[in-house]
Design an enzyme around this catalytic site. Structure first.
Site, mmCIF file in Angstrom:
data_model
loop_
_atom_site.group_PDB
_atom_site.id
_atom_site.type_symbol
_atom_site.label_atom_id
_atom_site.label_comp_id
_atom_site.label_asym_id
_atom_site.label_seq_id
_atom_site.Cartn_x
_atom_site.Cartn_y
_atom_site.Cartn_z
ATOM 1 N N HIS A 178 0.880 -1.184 0.134
ATOM 2 C CA HIS A 178 -0.024 0.060 0.079
ATOM 3 C C HIS A 178 0.812 1.208 -0.059
ATOM 4 O O HIS A 178 2.054 1.344 0.648
ATOM 5 C CB HIS A 178 -1.016 -0.032 1.565
ATOM 6 C CG HIS A 178 -1.941 0.993 1.402
ATOM 7 N ND1 HIS A 178 -1.694 2.199 1.888
ATOM 8 C CD2 HIS A 178 -3.140 0.822 1.185
ATOM 9 C CE1 HIS A 178 -2.716 3.007 1.800
ATOM 10 N NE2 HIS A 178 -3.903 1.922 1.432
ATOM 11 N N ASP A 187 3.147 -4.294 7.868
ATOM 12 C CA ASP A 187 1.976 -3.453 7.974
ATOM 13 C C ASP A 187 0.766 -4.568 8.251
ATOM 14 O O ASP A 187 0.532 -5.336 7.255
ATOM 15 C CB ASP A 187 1.984 -2.843 6.496
ATOM 16 C CG ASP A 187 0.548 -2.365 5.953
ATOM 17 O OD1 ASP A 187 -0.453 -2.407 7.045
ATOM 18 O OD2 ASP A 187 0.460 -1.685 4.917
ATOM 19 N N GLN A 234 -4.670 -5.172 7.153
ATOM 20 C CA GLN A 234 -5.621 -6.090 6.441
ATOM 21 C C GLN A 234 -5.545 -7.365 7.288
ATOM 22 O O GLN A 234 -6.574 -8.178 6.886
ATOM 23 C CB GLN A 234 -5.309 -6.403 4.722
ATOM 24 C CG GLN A 234 -5.646 -5.151 4.097
ATOM 25 C CD GLN A 234 -6.918 -4.705 4.040
ATOM 26 O OE1 GLN A 234 -7.847 -5.413 4.393
ATOM 27 N NE2 GLN A 234 -7.025 -3.497 3.680
ATOM 28 N N LYS A 267 -10.286 -0.697 10.578
ATOM 29 C CA LYS A 267 -10.477 -2.055 9.643
ATOM 30 C C LYS A 267 -10.849 -3.332 10.367
ATOM 31 O O LYS A 267 -10.897 -4.530 9.808
ATOM 32 C CB LYS A 267 -9.193 -2.182 9.005
ATOM 33 C CG LYS A 267 -8.673 -1.080 7.981
ATOM 34 C CD LYS A 267 -8.090 -1.453 6.882
ATOM 35 C CE LYS A 267 -7.465 -0.225 6.144
ATOM 36 N NZ LYS A 267 -7.757 -0.014 4.930
ATOM 37 N N CYS A 299 -4.628 2.103 -3.877
ATOM 38 C CA CYS A 299 -3.466 2.633 -3.164
ATOM 39 C C CYS A 299 -2.317 1.717 -3.471
ATOM 40 O O CYS A 299 -1.542 1.722 -2.451
ATOM 41 C CB CYS A 299 -4.053 2.802 -1.756
ATOM 42 S SG CYS A 299 -5.016 4.203 -1.601
HETATM 43 N N1 PMP Z 1 -1.790 -0.623 4.597
HETATM 44 C C1 PMP Z 1 -2.635 -1.585 4.052
HETATM 45 C C2 PMP Z 1 -2.377 -2.852 3.593
HETATM 46 C C3 PMP Z 1 -3.923 -0.963 3.922
HETATM 47 O O1 PMP Z 1 -5.054 -1.357 3.441
HETATM 48 C C4 PMP Z 1 -4.349 0.421 4.343
HETATM 49 C C5 PMP Z 1 -5.746 0.982 4.203
HETATM 50 N N2 PMP Z 1 -6.289 0.694 2.979
HETATM 51 C C6 PMP Z 1 -3.495 1.287 4.946
HETATM 52 C C7 PMP Z 1 -2.173 0.667 4.957
HETATM 53 C C8 PMP Z 1 -3.516 2.615 5.287
HETATM 54 O O2 PMP Z 1 -4.454 2.513 6.620
HETATM 55 P P1 PMP Z 1 -4.787 3.928 6.925
HETATM 56 O O3 PMP Z 1 -5.456 4.562 5.747
HETATM 57 O O4 PMP Z 1 -6.097 3.535 8.030
HETATM 58 O O5 PMP Z 1 -3.874 4.702 7.610
#
Ligand code: PMP
Length: 404
Positions: free
Chosen positions: A121, A199, A202, A225, A363
């Protein structure tokens, strides 16, 4: 036939119609809906306990402090962190990763290397690019296989003695790939002394996470999430790893002593929590952790897996659908394209039938670039989805194909 376990009734937002059709919410990788238990806990906090934490002597302040610190203990237990002062509250995964990237920068020199994967991401990619720009380090990017998995040979080949940080997702938000963290960690440990950053955005809702068993240095995730509120997140760090970071925000709460000339800083985790924290967010996150432990998570996960299998089988049988990524180990996510149609058009046609999916680059522009596409349609499932949701999604896809 086995009855479906159902927690659907706990989530008021699911019981609504969109464009006159009952909502089928399949955008859970972006954010999950919230159970009443979380909403109630936050409302109760504001109605009864609202005060600032850690400073005042009065009863409400003590209650607010207790509420926040008990949420921290719940998160520590969820992760098997061993101590609650290793849990830093942040705004979310993005802030957690930025906190590491800017806090570690002073330890990096030109010639040092940072390893990330092409599946990340942007939140676990751009902070490292910026960290490298500022420190003179170099970012190496691990290739992704056509199936949507980390290329292990490339991963191993890109671990150098100079690699100081390795950052990768536990589960890919774009393709749902579950990365073999244990295996990757032992490869890293056998080759270099890099800090390992996971990270977990998910993974946190779907997988049991034991940060000590994983033998990693940092684990980041977002409350929203995993049925908790937005604007709230977590950074777990091994004590010595957290201690080595420099704070990147300064002000109230994070100091120990301030004079005209200089300041000293507070103990963990407060050193990294400058300013009034998101107390209601912490309360909501704590309630989400409690909620998760009150439901039959294993049975619900099996059900979720079954639903994804059904969705994949149905999409595979449709003409003109191309599935993106076929990882052996996957959860929650199905990404696909409709030949000759834009992902955005597919998403809009599904929305008109009450089905919420995400469309676009997810993203993950470097991943899309590696796969030679500009984006996907992503249906992502959670513990409250049921077979009716898959059936409705499949019907809506058939209808969508007739429009395109
Ligand atoms: N890493 C991953 C794998 C994600 O799916 C996301 C959210 N889509 C993020 C980072 C970023 O999370 P946040 O926008 O809640 O900071």
């Amino acid at each position: 036939m086995m009855r479906e376990a159902s927690i659907r009734g706990d989530f008021p937002a699911l019981a609504q119609s969109v464009h006159g059709k009952p909502l089928v919410y399949l955008d859970n990788a972006a954010t999950t809906q919230k159970p009443l238990a979380v909403l109630d806990a936050m409302q109760r906090y504001y109605l009864q306990d609202n005060a600032n934490v850690h400073r005042a002597a009065h009863t409400l302040a003590a209650r607010a402090t207790e509420a926040m610190e008990s949420a921290r203990s719940k998160v520590a237990a969820l992760l098997n962190a061993g101590a609650s002062d290793l849990i830093v509250f942040t705004r979310g995964t993005t802030e957690s990763i930025n906190l590491i990237a800017s806090g570690i920068e002073h330890q990096l020199r030109s010639g040092d290397r940072i390893l990330v994967t092409a599946l990340e991401h942007h939140s676990n990619f751009v902070p490292w690019q910026q960290c490298a720009l500022r420190s003179g380090a170099k970012v190496d990017v691990v290739r992704v296989t056509p199936e949507g998995e980390i290329d292990h040979d490339d991963f191993a080949a890109k671990l150098f003695p100079e690699t100081r940080i390795v950052a990768f997702a536990h589960v890919s938000n774009a393709l749902g790939t579950i990365h073999p963290v244990n295996e990757l960690v032992s490869t890293i440990r056998s080759r270099c002394g890099a800090r390992i950053v996971i990270d977990g955005a998910q993974a946190i809702l779907h997988l049991p996470v034991d940060v000590r068993a994983l033998d990693i240095d940092f684990y980041a995730f977002s409350s929203h999430k995993m049925f908790g509120p937005t604007g709230m997140g977590v950074l777990y760090g091994r004590r010595e790893a957290l201690d080595s970071l420099r704070p990147s925000q300064y002000g109230g709460e994070m100091i120990e002593h301030v004079t005209m000339e200089a300041s000293t800083f507070n103990v963990l985790p407060f050193r990294f929590e400058a300013g009034t924290p998101n107390i209601a967010g912490a309360v909501g996150l704590g309630a989400a952790v409690d909620y998760l432990s009150s439901i039959p998570r294993d049975a619900l996960l099996l059900q979720e897996e079954k639903l994804i299998g059904q969705a994949i089988a149905a999409l595979t049988a449709m003409n003109g659908i191309r599935l993106v990524g076929r990882p052996k180990e996957r959860l929650s996510v199905v990404s696909f394209l409709v030949e000759g149609a834009s992902a955005h058009d597919v998403g809009t046609l599904l929305d008109q039938q009450g089905i919420a999916v995400r469309t676009g680059h997810q993203c993950t522009m470097p991943l899309m670039q590696s796969l030679g596409i500009s984006g996907t349609v992503r249906a992502s499932f959670s513990l409250y989805n049921d077979t009716t949701d898959v059936e409705r999604f499949v019907q809506a896809m058939h209808k969508t194909l007739t429009f395109l």
